[in-house]
Design a protein around this motif. Structure first.
Motif, PDB file in Angstrom:
ATOM      1  N   VAL A   1       0.849  -1.201   0.000  1.00 45.37           N
ATOM      2  CA  VAL A   1       0.000   0.000   0.000  1.00 45.37           C
ATOM      3  C   VAL A   1       0.882   1.248   0.000  1.00 45.37           C
ATOM      4  CG1 VAL A   1      -1.720   1.327   1.275  1.00 45.37           C
ATOM      5  CG2 VAL A   1      -1.923  -1.160   1.156  1.00 45.37           C
ATOM      6  N   ASN A   2       1.894   1.254   0.859  1.00 44.95           N
ATOM      7  CA  ASN A   2       2.810   2.393   0.909  1.00 44.95           C
ATOM      8  C   ASN A   2       3.527   2.576  -0.427  1.00 44.95           C
ATOM      9  OD1 ASN A   2       4.647   4.421   2.224  1.00 44.95           O
ATOM     10  ND2 ASN A   2       6.143   2.849   1.737  1.00 44.95           N
TER      11      ASN A   2
ATOM     12  N   GLU B   1       2.558   1.790  -3.418  1.00 42.97           N
ATOM     13  CA  GLU B   1       1.641   2.328  -4.427  1.00 42.97           C
ATOM     14  C   GLU B   1       1.280   3.783  -4.127  1.00 42.97           C
ATOM     15  OE1 GLU B   1       0.765   1.029  -7.195  1.00 42.97           O
ATOM     16  OE2 GLU B   1       1.361  -1.076  -6.962  1.00 42.97           O
ATOM     17  N   MET B   2       1.157   4.132  -2.843  1.00 42.73           N
ATOM     18  CA  MET B   2       0.876   5.525  -2.489  1.00 42.73           C
ATOM     19  C   MET B   2       2.036   6.438  -2.881  1.00 42.73           C
ATOM     20  SD  MET B   2      -0.935   5.225   1.253  1.00 42.73           S
ATOM     21  CE  MET B   2      -2.617   4.646   1.444  1.00 42.73           C
TER      22      MET B   2
ATOM     23  N   GLN C   1      -3.563   0.457  -4.903  1.00 43.79           N
ATOM     24  CA  GLN C   1      -3.697   0.865  -3.501  1.00 43.79           C
ATOM     25  C   GLN C   1      -4.902   0.175  -2.869  1.00 43.79           C
ATOM     26  OE1 GLN C   1      -3.606   5.076  -2.531  1.00 43.79           O
ATOM     27  NE2 GLN C   1      -2.200   5.502  -4.218  1.00 43.79           N
TER      28      GLN C   1
ATOM     29  N   ASP D   1      -2.501   2.774 -10.301  1.00 43.01           N
ATOM     30  CA  ASP D   1      -2.040   2.944  -8.919  1.00 43.01           C
ATOM     31  C   ASP D   1      -3.216   3.066  -7.964  1.00 43.01           C
ATOM     32  OD1 ASP D   1       0.600   2.822  -9.665  1.00 43.01           O
ATOM     33  OD2 ASP D   1       0.937   4.984  -9.640  1.00 43.01           O
TER      34      ASP D   1
END
Length: 293
Positions: free
Chosen positions: A147-148, A150-151, A184, A180
């Motif tokens: 998640v990080n 992709e963020m 996420q 993206d």
């Protein structure tokens, strides 16, 4: 087994050459949060997954897509460089500060090393590093890391989107922004599903008994700064996200314990210690004669 299809997932054609922007795009190819990183990260996470099924399949699928994004960006970089000027005369640089700025903003190794092509580096020419990859074997830890990634990646693509007015480049970036967004959300959904299925839970690793930790400190929000508003957050009161404890707020840290005395390593490390140099030398000689490791 890997197979390569000579087609791009989405069109990657700029309207005009731009060597300076080609260098900027290198960040989302070979930077810490670039496409090489997520392609390798998801691949190794899949190879390190210990259970068959949907999570492993999701990792393999997304990894393959990310390799395709590397190809899209590399293709775009090559086209941005295709008809860009090779150089400028000294007079042109001296007479026109704008030309000097453009020459100074290009990645000369894209020309000298890659022959007008992309390289596995970031926007400053630093080589891509496998140290960027997180693949722990714990799916909740890995999905949260994803998640990080992709963020951070979407953040950089969003910035790059506003650094160009080329409609072809913006069109490709708009597609990458959308993917993206999906990634996420998919990693958040996968992390949630892992917990709903009780395959993993917080705190990670959840199969380590919390009785092994000093639980009186497990849910303390301890203020180590002189800021006064830390206590206003939900992390300072109420039930913790893992549902296993209640947050409390400690406005000042504990006094601590005395430092142990300085260490005195083997004399053959040749560090500076409180022992006289002659004595250290004699100790090293004696240890060598005794063949002590």
């Amino acid at each position: 087994m890997f197979l390569h299809k000579q087609a791009l997932q989405y069109k990657s054609t700029p309207e005009k050459p731009d060597a300076v922007y080609a260098r900027k795009l290198q960040e989302v190819i070979g930077g810490q949060y670039g496409e090489i990183t997520v392609a390798m990260q998801y691949s190794f996470q899949a190879w390190n997954t210990h259970i068959p099924g949907k999570y492993r399949d999701l990792l393999f699928s997304t990894a393959a897509e990310e390799f395709g994004h590397v190809e899209m960006l590399a293709t775009m970089v090559a086209q941005l460089l295709e008809k860009a000027p090779v150089g400028a005369t000294e007079e042109a640089v001296q007479d026109d500060p704008a030309v000097a700025a453009v020459i100074g903003g290009t990645d000369v190794q894209q020309a000298i090393v890659a022959g007008a092509g992309a390289r596995p580096v970031d926007s400053n020419g630093n080589p891509w590093s496998a140290a960027y990859v997180t693949a722990s074997g714990n799916l909740l830890a890995d999905f949260t890391s994803n998640v990080n990634a992709e963020m951070q990646g979407r953040l950089q693509v969003a910035r790059l989107y506003h650094m160009t007015d080329d409609p072809g480049v913006r069109d490709m970036l708009a597609f990458l922004l959308a993917r993206d967004t999906m990634h996420q959300n998919q990693w958040l959904a996968a992390a949630r599903e892992l917990q709903e299925e009780s395959k993993e839970n917080l705190p990670v690793p959840s199969n380590l008994p919390q009785s092994k930790e000093h639980q009186e400190y497990s849910y303390q929000a301890i203020n180590f700064s002189d800021g006064e508003q830390m206590a206003d957050g939900s992390w300072a009161r109420g039930t913790a996200p893992d549902q296993l404890g209640e947050f409390t707020y400690v406005p000042t840290p504990m006094d601590g314990t005395p430092m142990p005395p300085p260490t005195h390593p083997d004399a053959r490390f040749f560090g500076t210690t409180g022992v006289p140099n002659v004595a250290e030398q004699a100790a090293a000689t004696a240890q060598d004669k005794l063949k002590r490791e």
